[in-house]
Design a protein around this motif. Structure first.
Motif, short mmCIF file in Angstrom:
data_model
loop_
_atom_site.label_atom_id
_atom_site.label_comp_id
_atom_site.label_asym_id
_atom_site.label_seq_id
_atom_site.Cartn_x
_atom_site.Cartn_y
_atom_site.Cartn_z
N LEU A 135 0.85 -1.19 0.00
CA LEU A 135 0.00 0.00 0.00
C LEU A 135 0.89 1.24 0.00
O LEU A 135 1.63 1.46 0.96
CB LEU A 135 -0.89 0.03 1.24
N TRP A 136 0.82 2.03 -1.07
CA TRP A 136 1.56 3.28 -1.16
C TRP A 136 0.61 4.41 -0.77
O TRP A 136 -0.43 4.59 -1.43
CB TRP A 136 2.05 3.53 -2.58
N PHE A 137 0.96 5.13 0.24
CA PHE A 137 0.13 6.25 0.68
C PHE A 137 0.47 7.49 -0.14
O PHE A 137 1.63 7.72 -0.50
CB PHE A 137 0.30 6.50 2.17
N ALA A 138 -0.55 8.28 -0.44
CA ALA A 138 -0.40 9.42 -1.35
C ALA A 138 0.56 10.48 -0.83
O ALA A 138 1.24 11.14 -1.61
CB ALA A 138 -1.77 10.04 -1.63
N ASP A 139 0.63 10.65 0.49
CA ASP A 139 1.50 11.67 1.06
C ASP A 139 1.86 11.29 2.49
O ASP A 139 1.30 10.34 3.05
CB ASP A 139 0.85 13.05 1.01
N ALA A 140 2.80 12.01 3.06
CA ALA A 140 3.28 11.71 4.42
C ALA A 140 2.16 11.83 5.45
O ALA A 140 2.08 11.03 6.39
CB ALA A 140 4.44 12.61 4.78
N ALA A 141 1.29 12.82 5.29
CA ALA A 141 0.20 13.00 6.24
C ALA A 141 -0.75 11.80 6.24
O ALA A 141 -1.19 11.35 7.30
CB ALA A 141 -0.57 14.29 5.92
N SER A 142 -1.06 11.28 5.07
CA SER A 142 -1.92 10.09 4.98
C SER A 142 -1.24 8.88 5.61
O SER A 142 -1.88 8.11 6.31
CB SER A 142 -2.26 9.79 3.52
N PHE A 143 0.04 8.74 5.35
CA PHE A 143 0.77 7.62 5.96
C PHE A 143 0.72 7.72 7.48
O PHE A 143 0.40 6.74 8.15
CB PHE A 143 2.22 7.59 5.48
N GLU A 144 1.03 8.89 8.01
CA GLU A 144 1.03 9.08 9.46
C GLU A 144 -0.34 8.80 10.07
O GLU A 144 -0.43 8.23 11.16
CB GLU A 144 1.46 10.50 9.81
N ARG A 145 -1.38 9.19 9.38
CA ARG A 145 -2.73 9.04 9.93
C ARG A 145 -3.27 7.61 9.81
O ARG A 145 -3.95 7.13 10.71
CB ARG A 145 -3.66 10.01 9.23
N TYR A 146 -2.98 6.93 8.70
CA TYR A 146 -3.67 5.68 8.41
C TYR A 146 -2.80 4.41 8.42
O TYR A 146 -3.35 3.31 8.45
CB TYR A 146 -4.37 5.76 7.06
N ALA A 147 -1.51 4.52 8.38
CA ALA A 147 -0.66 3.32 8.28
C ALA A 147 -0.85 2.38 9.46
O ALA A 147 -0.75 1.16 9.30
CB ALA A 147 0.81 3.71 8.16
N SER A 148 -1.16 2.91 10.62
CA SER A 148 -1.34 2.06 11.79
C SER A 148 -2.82 1.81 12.12
O SER A 148 -3.15 1.38 13.21
CB SER A 148 -0.64 2.67 13.00
N ALA A 149 -3.70 2.07 11.15
CA ALA A 149 -5.14 1.87 11.35
C ALA A 149 -5.44 0.42 11.74
O ALA A 149 -4.78 -0.51 11.28
CB ALA A 149 -5.90 2.23 10.08
N ALA A 150 -6.42 0.26 12.58
CA ALA A 150 -6.82 -1.08 13.03
C ALA A 150 -7.17 -1.99 11.87
O ALA A 150 -6.91 -3.20 11.91
CB ALA A 150 -8.00 -0.97 14.00
N ALA A 151 -7.73 -1.44 10.80
CA ALA A 151 -8.14 -2.24 9.64
C ALA A 151 -6.97 -2.84 8.88
O ALA A 151 -7.15 -3.74 8.06
CB ALA A 151 -8.98 -1.39 8.70
N LEU A 152 -5.75 -2.35 9.14
CA LEU A 152 -4.56 -2.87 8.46
C LEU A 152 -3.70 -3.75 9.36
O LEU A 152 -2.66 -4.23 8.92
CB LEU A 152 -3.72 -1.71 7.91
N GLN A 153 -4.12 -3.93 10.58
CA GLN A 153 -3.34 -4.72 11.52
C GLN A 153 -3.56 -6.22 11.27
O GLN A 153 -4.54 -6.62 10.65
CB GLN A 153 -3.71 -4.34 12.95
N PRO A 154 -2.64 -7.05 11.75
CA PRO A 154 -2.70 -8.49 11.46
C PRO A 154 -4.05 -9.16 11.74
O PRO A 154 -4.51 -9.97 10.93
CB PRO A 154 -1.59 -9.07 12.33
N GLY A 155 -4.71 -8.82 12.83
CA GLY A 155 -6.00 -9.45 13.13
C GLY A 155 -7.06 -9.16 12.09
O GLY A 155 -7.80 -10.05 11.66
N ALA A 156 -7.12 -7.91 11.64
CA ALA A 156 -8.11 -7.53 10.63
C ALA A 156 -7.79 -8.16 9.28
O ALA A 156 -8.69 -8.62 8.57
CB ALA A 156 -8.16 -6.01 10.51
#
Length: 101
Positions: free
Chosen positions: A25-46
């Motif tokens: 997953l390539w995030f469009a910008d640094a702000a998006s990465f910071e906000r969403y990269a650690s989202a629960a929906a991307l974690q191993p359980g999800a």
């Protein structure tokens, strides 16, 4: 909530050997990465629930310098079997696109 397809500039899946699939997953910008990269929906359980694998087998890597998240999980069957539906793993990313972050 935004979807993966709205936040990422590019999403792909591919083989990571004959027994694993990797999602990139390539995030469009640094702000998006910071906000969403650690989202629960991307974690191993999800991801495990989404792809029907054991959570402790899902591997998650955040690469902030590249604004990329890599997630790997084991294939249901080894690559190239008689009933293989996606030999190169290139279609596995599709179900991730509509995931809410």
């Amino acid at each position: 909530m935004p979807k993966v397809s709205e936040v990422c500039s590019h999403v792909r899946s591919k083989n990571a050997g004959p027994f694993w699939i990797t999602l990139d997953l390539w995030f469009a910008d640094a702000a998006s990465f910071e906000r969403y990269a650690s989202a629960a929906a991307l974690q191993p359980g999800a991801i495990a629930r989404l792809y029907g694998v054991e959570p402790d087998l899902v591997k998650y890597f955040a690469l902030p310098d590249l604004r990329v998240v890599k997630i790997s999980y084991p294939r249901a069957r080894p690559q190239g079997g008689a009933i293989e539906r996606d030999m190169h793993g290139g279609q596995q990313y599709v179900r991730l696109l509509d995931v809410d972050l």
